[in-house]
Design a protein around this motif. Structure first.
Motif, PDB file in Angstrom:
ATOM      1  N   ASN A 297      47.258   3.838  32.709  1.00  0.00           N
ATOM      2  CA  ASN A 297      46.572   2.724  33.373  1.00  0.00           C
ATOM      3  C   ASN A 297      46.882   2.660  34.871  1.00  0.00           C
ATOM      4  OD1 ASN A 297      44.904   0.866  31.753  1.00  0.00           O
ATOM      5  ND2 ASN A 297      46.677   0.802  30.405  1.00  0.00           N
ATOM      6  N   SER A 298      47.526   3.711  35.417  1.00  0.00           N
ATOM      7  CA  SER A 298      47.820   3.801  36.863  1.00  0.00           C
ATOM      8  C   SER A 298      48.675   2.644  37.377  1.00  0.00           C
ATOM      9  CB  SER A 298      46.519   3.856  37.680  1.00  0.00           C
ATOM     10  OG  SER A 298      45.644   4.803  37.174  1.00  0.00           O
ATOM     11  N   HIS A 299      49.711   2.250  36.627  1.00  0.00           N
ATOM     12  CA  HIS A 299      50.615   1.196  37.110  1.00  0.00           C
ATOM     13  C   HIS A 299      51.390   1.719  38.317  1.00  0.00           C
ATOM     14  CE1 HIS A 299      53.649  -1.898  37.348  1.00  0.00           C
ATOM     15  NE2 HIS A 299      53.150  -2.535  36.318  1.00  0.00           N
ATOM     16  N   PRO A 300      51.454   0.945  39.412  1.00  0.00           N
ATOM     17  CA  PRO A 300      52.122   1.471  40.610  1.00  0.00           C
ATOM     18  C   PRO A 300      53.607   1.773  40.413  1.00  0.00           C
ATOM     19  CG  PRO A 300      51.501  -0.845  40.896  1.00  0.00           C
ATOM     20  CD  PRO A 300      50.862  -0.386  39.637  1.00  0.00           C
ATOM     21  N   ASP A 301      54.272   1.093  39.478  1.00  0.00           N
ATOM     22  CA  ASP A 301      55.696   1.399  39.239  1.00  0.00           C
ATOM     23  C   ASP A 301      55.874   2.815  38.708  1.00  0.00           C
ATOM     24  OD1 ASP A 301      56.286  -1.156  39.933  1.00  0.00           O
ATOM     25  OD2 ASP A 301      56.931  -1.834  37.949  1.00  0.00           O
TER      26      ASP A 301
ATOM     27  N   SER B  37      35.597   4.692  30.758  1.00  0.00           N
ATOM     28  CA  SER B  37      36.934   4.065  30.799  1.00  0.00           C
ATOM     29  C   SER B  37      37.410   3.962  32.249  1.00  0.00           C
ATOM     30  CB  SER B  37      37.929   4.924  30.010  1.00  0.00           C
ATOM     31  OG  SER B  37      38.276   6.074  30.765  1.00  0.00           O
ATOM     32  N   ASP B  38      38.642   3.449  32.439  1.00  0.00           N
ATOM     33  CA  ASP B  38      39.247   3.491  33.779  1.00  0.00           C
ATOM     34  C   ASP B  38      40.576   4.242  33.701  1.00  0.00           C
ATOM     35  OD1 ASP B  38      40.815   1.654  32.439  1.00  0.00           O
ATOM     36  OD2 ASP B  38      40.649   0.072  33.943  1.00  0.00           O
ATOM     37  N   ILE B  39      40.587   5.294  32.863  1.00  0.00           N
ATOM     38  CA  ILE B  39      41.838   6.039  32.662  1.00  0.00           C
ATOM     39  C   ILE B  39      42.275   6.741  33.947  1.00  0.00           C
ATOM     40  CG2 ILE B  39      40.750   8.228  31.909  1.00  0.00           C
ATOM     41  CD1 ILE B  39      43.027   8.156  29.647  1.00  0.00           C
ATOM     42  N   ASN B  40      43.564   6.982  34.069  1.00  0.00           N
ATOM     43  CA  ASN B  40      44.079   7.744  35.202  1.00  0.00           C
ATOM     44  C   ASN B  40      43.671   9.210  35.004  1.00  0.00           C
ATOM     45  OD1 ASN B  40      46.008   9.538  36.625  1.00  0.00           O
ATOM     46  ND2 ASN B  40      46.871   7.599  37.301  1.00  0.00           N
ATOM     47  N   ASP B  41      42.769   9.694  35.843  1.00  0.00           N
ATOM     48  CA  ASP B  41      42.214  11.035  35.620  1.00  0.00           C
ATOM     49  C   ASP B  41      43.236  12.148  35.801  1.00  0.00           C
ATOM     50  OD1 ASP B  41      39.453  11.072  34.736  1.00  0.00           O
ATOM     51  OD2 ASP B  41      39.105   9.820  36.481  1.00  0.00           O
ATOM     52  N   ALA B  42      44.203  11.948  36.707  1.00  0.00           N
ATOM     53  CA  ALA B  42      45.226  12.991  36.903  1.00  0.00           C
ATOM     54  C   ALA B  42      46.059  13.122  35.625  1.00  0.00           C
ATOM     55  CB  ALA B  42      46.111  12.639  38.079  1.00  0.00           C
ATOM     56  N   ALA B  43      46.399  11.984  35.010  1.00  0.00           N
ATOM     57  CA  ALA B  43      47.207  12.017  33.779  1.00  0.00           C
ATOM     58  C   ALA B  43      46.399  12.618  32.625  1.00  0.00           C
ATOM     59  CB  ALA B  43      47.680  10.606  33.429  1.00  0.00           C
ATOM     60  N   LEU B  44      45.104  12.296  32.579  1.00  0.00           N
ATOM     61  CA  LEU B  44      44.247  12.826  31.510  1.00  0.00           C
ATOM     62  C   LEU B  44      44.104  14.342  31.657  1.00  0.00           C
ATOM     63  CD1 LEU B  44      42.306  12.048  29.129  1.00  0.00           C
ATOM     64  CD2 LEU B  44      40.458  12.010  30.823  1.00  0.00           C
ATOM     65  N   ALA B  45      43.853  14.800  32.880  1.00  0.00           N
ATOM     66  CA  ALA B  45      43.671  16.241  33.110  1.00  0.00           C
ATOM     67  C   ALA B  45      44.970  16.985  32.795  1.00  0.00           C
ATOM     68  CB  ALA B  45      43.248  16.489  34.553  1.00  0.00           C
ATOM     69  N   ALA B  46      46.112  16.397  33.210  1.00  0.00           N
ATOM     70  CA  ALA B  46      47.408  17.051  32.956  1.00  0.00           C
ATOM     71  C   ALA B  46      47.610  17.209  31.448  1.00  0.00           C
ATOM     72  CB  ALA B  46      48.541  16.220  33.555  1.00  0.00           C
ATOM     73  N   TYR B  47      47.242  16.187  30.693  1.00  0.00           N
ATOM     74  CA  TYR B  47      47.409  16.254  29.236  1.00  0.00           C
ATOM     75  C   TYR B  47      46.487  17.315  28.624  1.00  0.00           C
ATOM     76  CZ  TYR B  47      47.014  15.141  24.327  1.00  0.00           C
ATOM     77  OH  TYR B  47      46.983  15.250  22.963  1.00  0.00           O
ATOM     78  N   HIS B  48      45.251  17.361  29.083  1.00  0.00           N
ATOM     79  CA  HIS B  48      44.279  18.244  28.422  1.00  0.00           C
ATOM     80  C   HIS B  48      44.434  19.714  28.804  1.00  0.00           C
ATOM     81  CE1 HIS B  48      42.047  15.854  25.625  1.00  0.00           C
ATOM     82  NE2 HIS B  48      42.307  14.837  26.423  1.00  0.00           N
ATOM     83  N   ARG B  49      45.376  20.013  29.684  1.00  0.00           N
ATOM     84  CA  ARG B  49      45.675  21.430  29.909  1.00  0.00           C
ATOM     85  C   ARG B  49      46.362  22.007  28.663  1.00  0.00           C
ATOM     86  NH1 ARG B  49      45.600  20.055  35.429  1.00  0.00           N
ATOM     87  NH2 ARG B  49      47.720  19.294  35.650  1.00  0.00           N
ATOM     88  N   ALA B  50      47.086  21.180  27.915  1.00  0.00           N
ATOM     89  CA  ALA B  50      47.740  21.655  26.674  1.00  0.00           C
ATOM     90  C   ALA B  50      47.890  20.476  25.712  1.00  0.00           C
ATOM     91  CB  ALA B  50      49.105  22.250  27.007  1.00  0.00           C
ATOM     92  N   PRO B  51      46.791  20.036  25.105  1.00  0.00           N
ATOM     93  CA  PRO B  51      46.879  18.853  24.231  1.00  0.00           C
ATOM     94  C   PRO B  51      47.646  19.142  22.941  1.00  0.00           C
ATOM     95  CG  PRO B  51      44.668  19.789  24.180  1.00  0.00           C
ATOM     96  CD  PRO B  51      45.437  20.584  25.186  1.00  0.00           C
ATOM     97  N   VAL B  52      48.104  18.111  22.296  1.00  0.00           N
ATOM     98  CA  VAL B  52      48.894  18.292  21.064  1.00  0.00           C
ATOM     99  C   VAL B  52      47.997  18.786  19.926  1.00  0.00           C
ATOM    100  CG1 VAL B  52      50.412  16.392  21.754  1.00  0.00           C
ATOM    101  CG2 VAL B  52      48.593  15.966  20.113  1.00  0.00           C
ATOM    102  N   THR B  53      48.611  19.405  18.962  1.00  0.00           N
ATOM    103  CA  THR B  53      47.841  19.809  17.767  1.00  0.00           C
ATOM    104  C   THR B  53      48.294  19.027  16.529  1.00  0.00           C
ATOM    105  OG1 THR B  53      49.368  21.593  17.260  1.00  0.00           O
ATOM    106  CG2 THR B  53      47.442  22.167  18.611  1.00  0.00           C
ATOM    107  N   ARG B  54      49.476  18.399  16.607  1.00  0.00           N
ATOM    108  CA  ARG B  54      49.925  17.615  15.445  1.00  0.00           C
ATOM    109  C   ARG B  54      50.617  16.325  15.898  1.00  0.00           C
ATOM    110  NH1 ARG B  54      54.173  20.434  12.092  1.00  0.00           N
ATOM    111  NH2 ARG B  54      55.573  18.919  13.014  1.00  0.00           N
ATOM    112  N   ILE B  55      50.261  15.238  15.221  1.00  0.00           N
ATOM    113  CA  ILE B  55      50.899  13.942  15.510  1.00  0.00           C
ATOM    114  C   ILE B  55      51.503  13.434  14.204  1.00  0.00           C
ATOM    115  CG2 ILE B  55      50.537  11.592  16.363  1.00  0.00           C
ATOM    116  CD1 ILE B  55      47.809  12.635  17.537  1.00  0.00           C
TER     117      ILE B  55
END
Ligand SMILES: Cc1cc2nc3c(=O)[nH]c(=O)nc-3n(C[C@H](O)[C@H](O)[C@H](O)COP(=O)(O)OP(=O)(O)OC[C@H]3O[C@@H](n4cnc5c(N)ncnc54)[C@H](O)[C@@H]3O)c2cc1C
Length: 453
Positions: free
Chosen positions: A151-155, A196-214
């Motif tokens: 959510n791009s919190h400044p902290d 959405s208003d997702i943080n795109d940098a965080a989303l892109a960083a995740y989708h470079r290697a997304p999880v396969t099992r949760i």
């Protein structure tokens, strides 16, 4: 004295009330007080340069309809004469929260000298600790920290890389609605965040290697999990997600009397029966019930999670990271205003000093639940004001509510609207807004075209 004025040294002045925290509880109580006290001066103070608390920085970015509650909050500032003072922390001697440079602050004692009543609505934002060995290892992440990044919190502006370090197999501890928000983030494809208003940098960083099992671990049996059935059903719409149930899942439906529990169990069982769609399986989601974390395994970072099973014994799961989603507590910014916090007790710390929302009731409950709380607390404050139980602040009508030091740095509602417009106008393609990620950037935009205070 009329309802809304104070007789002091022969002169009348309007009542003055400060609400600390501009999250849902602060906004609801400011609105409720305004209805009872139409001529009172009411100011809502927040340590951030923006209002709305966890609506902006907690609620999942793909749940924009939930975030739309802010339109209702807008009205109290734009039409009902409630003032906003962002970028100002209220501190107590007991809280040594680091105040960022460029931010204002006022002590509770100073504030109380300048208003008739102070209401704290500062929430509870810190992730609750797992309380098991190994939880300090790199790879153990709080759900609050993760949702703040998304959510791009400044902290957490420096923590964007967090989403790139989750690894292939993620464990989530807890199965409340926040855990389900995290499952959706992990399991959805990048394209699913359209609107959405997702943080795109965080989303892109995740989708470079997304999880396969949760693997999700809930210490309770299936019927006692904390999530809502509706949230579970939403998972059924994620393409390529294959779900299985494990552990304490066998309670027959006819033995469950509670309607909410029954509906949750039905939703979970239906979810597990959904076959992979035409796109084929992409992510495996294993939901474990009656499974309590006992130890996070690893030496330099997380390699596994040891879980105690309600059926007896333990089991180890190989995982690359552990997300704790077991609730929240007081954070470094949340001042101790006396009495215990989050005990669900009286809103009145003493006449003239109150608390409301998560700070009063503990970190449970939805946004609308804070409205009922705020209405009840506002009624107590008005009753105290009317009965004369609150000693009146000896301050002139025209004196500003904040001391000059804090006032010079404060962000007004008009300033915030400049930030709001900027974020919406500069939204990336397919986003409702792109949030400014740091307070420095927010302050820069807030002050563009603003006349000096
Ligand atoms: C990750 C997450 C997702 C959620 N999703 C949903 C959802 O989808 N739907 C739903 O109904 N509910 C959801 N909730 C619950 C909802 O967010 C809470 O019910 C609500 O935000 C509590 O409101 P509050 O005003 O008490 O606290 P908060 O929203 O936390 O607001 C507290 C405010 O106080 C400010 N503050 C703190 N300390 C100070 C200080 N010293 N001085 C000045 N200001 C200060 C903070 O900056 C913040 O703006 C979610 C909660 C979390 C954690």
């Amino acid at each position: 004295m009329s309802d809304n004025t104070v007789e002091l040294s022969g002169a009348e002045r309007p009542l003055r009330i400060a609400v600390v925290g501009a999250g849902p509880s602060g906004c609801f109580i400011a609105g409720a007080l305004r209805r009872s006290l139409p001529t009172a001066r009411i100011v809502v103070i927040d340590r951030l340069p923006c209002p709305f608390g966890l609506v902006r920085y907690g609620v999942a970015s793909d749940h924009q309809s939930t975030k739309n509650i802010t339109r209702q909050f807008d009205r109290i500032f734009s039409r009902e004469g409630v003032e906003f003072a962002g970028n100002v922390s209220v501190t107590t001697a007991a809280v040594n929260a680091e105040i960022q440079s460029g931010a204002g602050s006022v002590t509770l004692a100073e504030l109380r000298d300048r208003v008739d009543a102070v209401v704290f609505a500062t929430g509870l934002a810190a992730d609750r600790a797992l309380g098991v060995p190994g939880e300090g290892l790199p790879g153990v992440i709080g759900s609050g920290a993760l949702t703040r990044v998304l959510n791009s919190h400044p902290d957490d502006a420096d923590a964007i890389a967090l989403t790139a370090t989750l690894g292939d197999r993620v464990a989530i501890v807890g199965l409340g609605n926040v855990a389900v928000d995290i499952i959706r983030f992990l399991a959805k494809e990048a394209a699913d965040f359209e609107g959405s208003d997702i943080n795109d940098a965080a989303l892109a960083a995740y989708h470079r290697a997304p999880v396969t099992r949760i693997d999700v671990f809930s210490r309770s049996a299936i019927e006692l999990a904390k999530c809502d059935a509706q949230m579970i059903r939403e998972l059924g719409q994620i393409s390529g997600l294959v779900v299985s149930l494990h552990g304490d899942t066998a309670t027959p439906l006819e033995q469950i009397e509670d309607r909410v529990q029954k509906s949750r169990v039905e939703a979970l069982r239906e979810l597990a029966q959904l076959a992979a769609d035409a796109a084929g399986p992409r992510i495996e989601l294993r939901l474990h019930f009656g499974a309590a974390p006992q130890e996070v395994l690893g030496e330099e970072r997380v390699v596994g999670l040891r879980v105690a099973l309600s059926a007896g014994g333990t089991q180890d799961y190989a995982v690359d990271s552990v997300v704790s989603a077991i609730g929240f507590g007081a954070d470094a910014h949340s001042p101790d205003i006396g009495g215990t916090r989050a005990d669900g007790g009286s809103c009145r710390v003493e006449p003239g000093l109150y608390r409301v929302g998560w700070l009063r009731r503990g970190p449970q409950g939805t946004i609308p639940e804070n409205r009922a709380d705020a209405v009840a607390v506002a009624a107590e404050i008005v009753a105290d004001l009317e009965s004369g139980a609150i000693p009146r602040a000896d301050i002139a009508a025209e004196a500003p509510i904040l001391p000059s030091r804090a006032r010079a740095l404060a962000v007004s509602y008009e300033d915030w609207l400049r930030v709001d417009r900027h974020e919406c106008e500069h939204a990336a393609t397919g986003r409702t807004r792109s949030k400014l990620p740091t307070t420095v950037q927010m302050l820069e935009v807030a002050r563009q075209g603003a006349t000096a205070a």
